[in-house]
Structure formats: structure tokens, C-alpha cells
Design an enzyme around this catalytic site. Structure first.
Site, mmCIF file in Angstrom:
data_model
loop_
_atom_site.group_PDB
_atom_site.id
_atom_site.type_symbol
_atom_site.label_atom_id
_atom_site.label_comp_id
_atom_site.label_asym_id
_atom_site.label_seq_id
_atom_site.Cartn_x
_atom_site.Cartn_y
_atom_site.Cartn_z
ATOM 1 N N CYS A 189 51.605 58.613 -15.655
ATOM 2 C CA CYS A 189 51.220 57.443 -15.429
ATOM 3 C C CYS A 189 50.841 55.985 -16.004
ATOM 4 O O CYS A 189 51.284 54.886 -16.011
ATOM 5 C CB CYS A 189 50.374 58.124 -14.413
ATOM 6 S SG CYS A 189 49.708 56.096 -12.802
ATOM 7 N N CYS A 234 53.927 54.698 -13.939
ATOM 8 C CA CYS A 234 52.850 54.040 -12.819
ATOM 9 C C CYS A 234 53.102 52.204 -13.748
ATOM 10 O O CYS A 234 53.039 51.328 -13.550
ATOM 11 C CB CYS A 234 52.412 53.700 -12.177
ATOM 12 S SG CYS A 234 51.732 55.196 -11.689
ATOM 13 N N LYS A 268 56.157 50.472 -16.160
ATOM 14 C CA LYS A 268 57.094 50.352 -15.476
ATOM 15 C C LYS A 268 56.100 48.795 -14.325
ATOM 16 O O LYS A 268 57.201 47.760 -14.443
ATOM 17 C CB LYS A 268 56.844 51.388 -14.510
ATOM 18 C CG LYS A 268 58.255 51.519 -13.210
ATOM 19 C CD LYS A 268 57.603 50.899 -12.303
ATOM 20 C CE LYS A 268 56.450 51.670 -11.229
ATOM 21 N NZ LYS A 268 56.687 52.351 -10.506
ATOM 22 N N TYR A 292 62.887 56.444 -6.723
ATOM 23 C CA TYR A 292 62.733 55.221 -5.674
ATOM 24 C C TYR A 292 62.093 54.596 -7.945
ATOM 25 O O TYR A 292 62.514 53.445 -8.293
ATOM 26 C CB TYR A 292 60.949 54.993 -6.519
ATOM 27 C CG TYR A 292 60.070 55.772 -6.534
ATOM 28 C CD1 TYR A 292 59.673 54.982 -7.700
ATOM 29 C CD2 TYR A 292 59.913 57.382 -7.167
ATOM 30 C CE1 TYR A 292 58.354 56.067 -8.466
ATOM 31 C CE2 TYR A 292 58.802 58.213 -7.127
ATOM 32 C CZ TYR A 292 58.458 57.574 -7.858
ATOM 33 O OH TYR A 292 57.282 58.440 -9.279
ATOM 34 N N GLU A 323 64.034 51.041 -9.132
ATOM 35 C CA GLU A 323 62.672 50.183 -10.034
ATOM 36 C C GLU A 323 63.530 50.110 -11.162
ATOM 37 O O GLU A 323 63.694 48.347 -11.806
ATOM 38 C CB GLU A 323 62.185 51.299 -10.261
ATOM 39 C CG GLU A 323 60.885 50.557 -8.821
ATOM 40 C CD GLU A 323 59.446 51.684 -9.361
ATOM 41 O OE1 GLU A 323 59.107 51.833 -8.011
ATOM 42 O OE2 GLU A 323 59.252 52.841 -9.968
ATOM 43 N N HIS A 348 47.510 33.053 8.623
ATOM 44 C CA HIS A 348 48.738 32.391 9.077
ATOM 45 C C HIS A 348 48.781 31.488 7.744
ATOM 46 O O HIS A 348 47.470 30.917 7.338
ATOM 47 C CB HIS A 348 48.755 30.809 9.819
ATOM 48 C CG HIS A 348 49.840 30.569 10.070
ATOM 49 N ND1 HIS A 348 50.922 31.111 10.615
ATOM 50 C CD2 HIS A 348 49.936 29.595 9.818
ATOM 51 C CE1 HIS A 348 52.300 30.179 10.497
ATOM 52 N NE2 HIS A 348 51.671 28.636 10.626
ATOM 53 N N GLU A 389 51.613 38.623 8.808
ATOM 54 C CA GLU A 389 51.535 38.115 10.123
ATOM 55 C C GLU A 389 52.427 38.260 11.288
ATOM 56 O O GLU A 389 51.891 39.011 12.399
ATOM 57 C CB GLU A 389 50.510 36.829 10.388
ATOM 58 C CG GLU A 389 51.578 35.643 10.491
ATOM 59 C CD GLU A 389 51.384 34.618 10.348
ATOM 60 O OE1 GLU A 389 50.783 34.154 10.918
ATOM 61 O OE2 GLU A 389 51.955 33.587 9.982
HETATM 62 C C1 LIG Z 1 58.936 56.567 -14.085
HETATM 63 C C2 LIG Z 1 57.819 56.964 -13.408
HETATM 64 C C3 LIG Z 1 56.580 55.695 -12.223
HETATM 65 C C4 LIG Z 1 55.897 56.333 -11.306
HETATM 66 N N1 LIG Z 1 55.533 55.115 -10.948
HETATM 67 C C5 LIG Z 1 54.863 55.296 -9.886
HETATM 68 C C6 LIG Z 1 54.144 54.601 -8.903
HETATM 69 O O1 LIG Z 1 54.371 53.958 -9.203
HETATM 70 N N2 LIG Z 1 52.861 55.220 -8.068
HETATM 71 C C7 LIG Z 1 52.932 55.968 -8.315
HETATM 72 O O2 LIG Z 1 51.574 56.600 -7.553
HETATM 73 N N3 LIG Z 1 53.382 57.651 -8.859
HETATM 74 C C8 LIG Z 1 54.440 56.837 -10.270
HETATM 75 N N4 LIG Z 1 54.423 58.151 -10.722
HETATM 76 C C9 LIG Z 1 54.218 58.942 -10.601
HETATM 77 C C10 LIG Z 1 52.859 59.404 -11.178
HETATM 78 O O3 LIG Z 1 53.184 59.076 -12.227
HETATM 79 C C11 LIG Z 1 52.837 61.008 -11.526
HETATM 80 O O4 LIG Z 1 52.772 61.128 -9.710
HETATM 81 C C12 LIG Z 1 50.992 61.185 -11.760
HETATM 82 O O5 LIG Z 1 51.427 60.621 -13.316
HETATM 83 C C13 LIG Z 1 50.992 63.212 -11.409
HETATM 84 O O6 LIG Z 1 50.146 63.287 -11.823
HETATM 85 P P1 LIG Z 1 49.385 64.823 -12.706
HETATM 86 O O7 LIG Z 1 47.636 64.382 -13.258
HETATM 87 O O8 LIG Z 1 49.774 65.468 -11.957
HETATM 88 O O9 LIG Z 1 50.170 64.275 -13.933
HETATM 89 P P2 LIG Z 1 50.624 63.896 -15.129
HETATM 90 O O10 LIG Z 1 50.049 62.365 -15.377
HETATM 91 O O11 LIG Z 1 52.097 63.524 -15.720
HETATM 92 O O12 LIG Z 1 49.930 64.471 -16.199
HETATM 93 C C14 LIG Z 1 49.840 65.680 -17.403
HETATM 94 C C15 LIG Z 1 49.352 65.509 -18.223
HETATM 95 O O13 LIG Z 1 49.059 66.871 -18.736
HETATM 96 C C16 LIG Z 1 49.628 67.128 -20.351
HETATM 97 N N5 LIG Z 1 50.407 68.662 -20.672
HETATM 98 C C17 LIG Z 1 51.226 69.233 -20.312
HETATM 99 N N6 LIG Z 1 51.700 70.345 -20.734
HETATM 100 C C18 LIG Z 1 50.450 71.092 -20.790
HETATM 101 C C19 LIG Z 1 49.688 71.663 -21.644
HETATM 102 N N7 LIG Z 1 50.521 72.174 -22.240
HETATM 103 N N8 LIG Z 1 48.667 71.766 -22.327
HETATM 104 C C20 LIG Z 1 47.679 70.871 -22.744
HETATM 105 N N9 LIG Z 1 48.634 69.215 -21.776
HETATM 106 C C21 LIG Z 1 49.509 69.764 -21.130
HETATM 107 C C22 LIG Z 1 50.979 66.131 -20.414
HETATM 108 O O14 LIG Z 1 50.897 65.957 -21.405
HETATM 109 C C23 LIG Z 1 50.613 64.658 -19.841
HETATM 110 O O15 LIG Z 1 49.676 64.205 -19.993
HETATM 111 C C24 LIG Z 1 55.790 57.430 -11.380
HETATM 112 C C25 LIG Z 1 56.190 58.526 -12.623
HETATM 113 C C26 LIG Z 1 57.203 57.823 -13.051
HETATM 114 C C27 LIG Z 1 57.957 58.755 -14.404
#
Ligand SMILES: Cc1cc2nc3c(=O)[nH]c(=O)nc-3n(C[C@H](O)[C@H](O)[C@H](O)COP(=O)(O)OP(=O)(O)OC[C@H]3O[C@@H](n4cnc5c(N)ncnc54)[C@H](O)[C@@H]3O)c2cc1C
Length: 450
Positions: free
Chosen positions: A43, A48, A51, A177, A181, A435, A440
């Protein structure tokens, strides 16, 4: 206190992992979080936040054009990609530091590196072993590319945030999406944009009126939308690429963006080796309490493949901390999750689509309003706003609220509170409008169209 080094070891410091770590530590647990890349996860670094900053960047060209109707003379605006990327990177760096300070301030130990499970209580990072009573897998998702010839010439959303140069011509493959976007972002920055999607209309799962109106508006802004079309081959070098479709069209482009969906990021974690069950897509299978098939190993966020949105990962992270470390068993409620698409114009949506409501057997009443937003009566822009309510005729309960138009994401957040509270159409009708706003309209639609 257990004999383990930690009470909770979190793998992944993204949206869900950071929230769970901070809250668990706040409740007195000894917490470590391993992160292989930058704090904040998808994110903050590749989703997010960057973006939305790019959506803002891209919106000024339309604003400049719209200003003329209000008396402004705006010289032809020019856009510098390198400035945007540098400023965006500076802002993301600032956020990474804030995340670090928040985690450290809560007493969470941050371990930089890729983690892997050796058994249900032992985790290895950079060759060092750690033990923990419980483990939380919060490793997020990763972009998926279809294996067509030349697919390695395409980029994904991960790379687009760091391109040296703005692609002046881009082909975007996908209909979710992220594809929509980026089509708006690059068009607003002046690129030629072609979006190619295999189905008859993009944004599957959104309300059909929303999908249709957005497609019309994107076409009006000059984006080429090719539906029922597949890219079969990508060829070329550098910024001279060509994408060949299944209809034999060859589209020249500087970049091809593959935005064909995301998969749970669970490879190489050692999960299956220790008996954690995964779906065929690689998602960790969890129960209502977000616990996997191995007791003591939990999973949240995109890696469980439920609802891939940051606020959902946050809610799941919070539920873990509340349940395990605050004596407050908490189950995430997945109903009426609002969401936005930061397309231009925006989409905001909460609750059931008309098709879902009908499929679920509701006798539905539809209220719909399509109008030119006030700003465009003078800007001259030929753009429509569409607002829609899906109502259960029997109980009068509002089942779904959908909008395409400026600030739809901002407007729908409040509507989500109303739906969560069980608002009826009569509640909407008795609410006094603000308004003059577009919002609204949601409390003044009186006559059903169906
Ligand atoms: C282009 C794009 C736009 C988006 N826009 C939106 C939006 O506008 N609104 C919204 O709500 N959501 C949006 N999302 C979705 C949102 O980013 C995800 O739903 C959210 O980040 C999920 O959180 P998470 O904690 O599951 O994983 P993540 O945020 O993906 O975090 C996972 C972390 O785990 C780490 N990791 C993975 N494997 C390992 C390992 N073995 N050891 C140590 N670290 C590891 C990764 O490096 C990463 O930092 C978007 C996604 C993308 C790709």
C-alpha cells in the site's frame, strides 16, 4: 511468559502486519516483525499511496482545461515525469520512516530480511533463527503475468512507479481496478492509452451501470478501450514494443502494463512443508479466527485472498491483536465493505450490486440519477455523474449504494456508515441534503426507475 523468544512473530510489515504488530505490542506482547523490503508494504510503497499521488498528478491537465470556462487563461500545461517520481519517492521515504518510528515506539523489534518458517515456532531470517509462540503470516500479494510470448517485455504495477521515463504510448492489459486507474493516470499525463480486456466490459463484480458509465466517460477522455480482446504476443525492444491482439491488430507502444490480477505471496515461506494448507491459488486457508490448519500460525491480508484492500488487512490485523493479546475475541465482519476506484471520474461503491441483489432473491427497487455535475455546466466538459440506490422493496432497507463521479470515494464512505447501521430508503428520504452538492442527490431520489 513463554519460553519462546517472542509471543508473536509477524512475517511482512505491510498494512496488516504493521497494524497487528503495533497493537499486539501495545497490549504487552513481545513482538518481532520481519520485512524483506520496505516498511509499509504494498500500500505504502507500490499501491494505494503512490497510485493516489499519481492520480492527483494526472488530474491537473483536466483541471486546467476546465478552468477556462470560469475565466482563467491557462497556458498549455506541460508535465515532467521525473519531478513527479522524485517527489513521490521523497514522500514514500517519509512514510517509511514514520512506520519505523511507530513500530519502534510500540516496542516491536524490526528484522530486515526474508523470513522462512522452519517449524511452527521457529523462523529463520538471514540465517538467524528466532522462536515465537505464535506466527502471523502477512506477506501480501504479487502481480501475476500470463505466459504469452514476450511477456517478459511487459511491466507490472510494481515497475510503473519507478520508470525513468513517462511512457508516451501504453497498452494496459487487464480489466480490474489497477488497469482502469493507470489508464486514467497516464491519459491525464498526456500519454496515448489503450486498455485491452478479454471480457465484454471491465470491472467485473461492480454494478453494471457503474461499469457502463465509466467506460463511456473513459472513451470521452480519449482512452481506447478494446473489450473481448486478448493480447497474444509482445515483441520489440526498448520503447519500441508491439502488442498483437487475438483479432490480429498490432498496437505500437513504449510500454505494455500487465495488470491481470494478483496472487497470494506465499512461495518460499516453508508453509506447506510444515503442514499449512493453501488453496490452489496459494492463499493460506484460515478459519473465522484467521488461524491456519497449523495451530498457532495465523494469516491476514492479501495472502488469505479474501478481500484485497488495505482497510480489510488493517481490520484483520486488529482482530488478531484483540483476540490473542487483549482477551477480546474479535471476528472480522466482511459485509458492506465500501471501496473506491480512483478512475477519472471516481467510482465509489458499498453493498450489493443490482445483479447480486436480484441473484440473492431480493425484490429490488432501483433509484438512479444521471446528471451533469455543476462544475461542468460551466467548464463545458461533457461528463456525467451517475448515482444509484438498490433497495429491498419488502423491508425498505438500502442494500447497495453506487456512484461514478467526482469525489465518489469520499462520498461513499459516509454511505457505508448508513448501510452498516441498516438505513432504510425512508431514512435516506428523511435526511436533509447539503446544497449544492452532488451527494445530496442520494437523499433526494424519490421515484424508482425499476
Ligand atoms: C497498484 C495497487 C493499488 C492499490 N490501491 C489500493 C487502494 O487504493 N485502496 C486499497 O484499500 N487497497 C489498494 N491496494 C491493495 C493494498 O495495497 C493491499 O490490499 C494491502 O497492501 C494488503 O496488505 P497486506 O498486509 O496483506 O500485504 P502487503 O501490504 O502487500 O505487505 C506484505 C509485506 O510482506 C513482505 N514480505 C513478503 N514475503 C516476506 C517474507 N518472506 N519475509 C519478510 N517479508 C515478506 C513484503 O515485502 C510486503 O512488505 C492496491 C494494490 C496495488 C498493487
Amino acid at each position: 511468559m513463554s519460553d519462546y523468544g517472542f509471543d508473536l512473530f509477524v512475517i511482512g510489515a505491510g498494512s496488516g502486519g504493521v497494524r497487528a504488530s503495533r497493537m499486539a505490542a501495545g497490549y504487552g506482547a513481545r513482538v518481532a516483525v520481519a520485512e524483506a523490503s520496505n516498511l509499509g508494504g504494498t500500500c505504502v510503497n507500490l499501491g494505494c499511496v503512490p497510485k493516489k499521488l499519481m492520480v492527483y498528478a494526472s488530474s491537473f491537465s483536466a483541471a486546467a482545461a476546465d478552468a477556462e470556462g470560469f475565466g482563467w487563461t491557462v497556458p498549455t500545461p506541460t508535465f515532467d515525469w521525473a519531478t513527479l517520481i522524485a517527489n513521490k519517492d521523497r514522500e514514500i521515504g517519509r512514510l517509511n520512516s514514520i512506520y519505523q518510528a511507530l513500530l519502534e515506539g510500540a516496542g516491536v523489534r524490526i528484522i530486515n530480511g526474508r523470513a522462512r518458517l522452519l517449524d511452527r515456532n521457529t523462523i529463520e531470517v538471514n540465517g538467524e533463527k528466532f522462536t515465537s509462540e505464535r506466527v502471523l503470516v502477512a506477506t501480501g500479494g504479487r502481480p501475476f503475468k500470463s505466459e504469452i510470448p514476450g511477456h517478459d517485455l511487459s511491466i507490472t504495477s510494481d515497475e510503473i512507479f519507478h520508470l525513468d521515463r513517462q511512457p508516451k504510448r501504453i497498452v494496459i492489459a487487464g480489466g480490474g481496478y489497477i488497469a482502469v486507474e493507470f489508464a486514467g493516470i497516464l491519459k491525464g499525463m498526456g500519454s496515448d492509452v489503450t486498455l485491452v480486456y478479454r471480457g465484454p466490459l471491465f470491472l467485473r463484480g461492480f454494478d453494471n451501470d457503474v461499469r457502463t458509465v465509466l467506460a463511456e466517460e473513459m472513451r470521452k477522455r480519449g482512452i481506447t478501450l478494446l473489450f473481448d480482446t486478448l493480447i497474444e504476443k509482445i515483441a520489440g525492444t526498448g520503447a519500441a514494443l508491439s502488442a498483437t491482439t487475438n483479432h490480429g491488430n498490432v498496437i505500437e507502444a513504449d510500454q505494455v502494463l500487465s495488470a491481470m490480477g494478483r496472487l497470494p505471496n506465499t512461495g518460499g515461506l516453508g508453509l506447506e512443508e510444515i503442514g499449512v494448507e493453501l488453496t490452489t491459488r496459494g492463499a493460506v486457508i484460515v478459519n473465522e479466527n484467521l488461524e491456519s490448519s497449523v495451530s498457532g500460525i495465523y494469516a491476514i491480508g492479501d495472502c488469505i485472498d479474501r478481500v484485497a484492500l488495505t482497510p480489510v488487512a488493517l481490520a484483520e490485523g486488529m482482530a488478531i491483536a484483540e483476540t490473542l493479546f487483549n482477551g477480546n475475541p474479535t471476528v472480522v465482519d466482511y459485509t458492506n465493505i465500501p471501496s473506491a476506484v480512483f478512475s477519472q471520474p471516481n467510482i465509489g461503491t458499498v453493498g450489493l450490486t443490482e445483479a447480486e441483489a436480484r441473484k440473492d432473491g431480493f425484490d429490488v427497487e432501483i433509484y438512479r440519477s444521471t446528471f451533469r455535475p455543476m462544475v461542468h455546466t460551466m467548464s463545458g466538459r461533457n461528463e456525467k455523474t451517475m448515482m444509484k440506490l438498490v433497495v429491498d422493496r419488502k423491508t425498505d432497507r438500502v442494500l447497495g449504494v453506487h456512484m461514478v463521479g467526482p469525489d465518489a470515494g469520499e462520498i461513499i464512505q459516509g454511505m457505508a456508515v448508513a448501510l452498516k447501521a441498516g438505513a432504510t430508503k425512508a431514512t435516506f428520504d428523511s435526511t436533509i441534503g447539503i446544497h449544492p452538492t452532488a451527494a445530496e442527490e442520494f437523499v433526494t431520489m424519490r421515484t424508482p426507475v425499476e
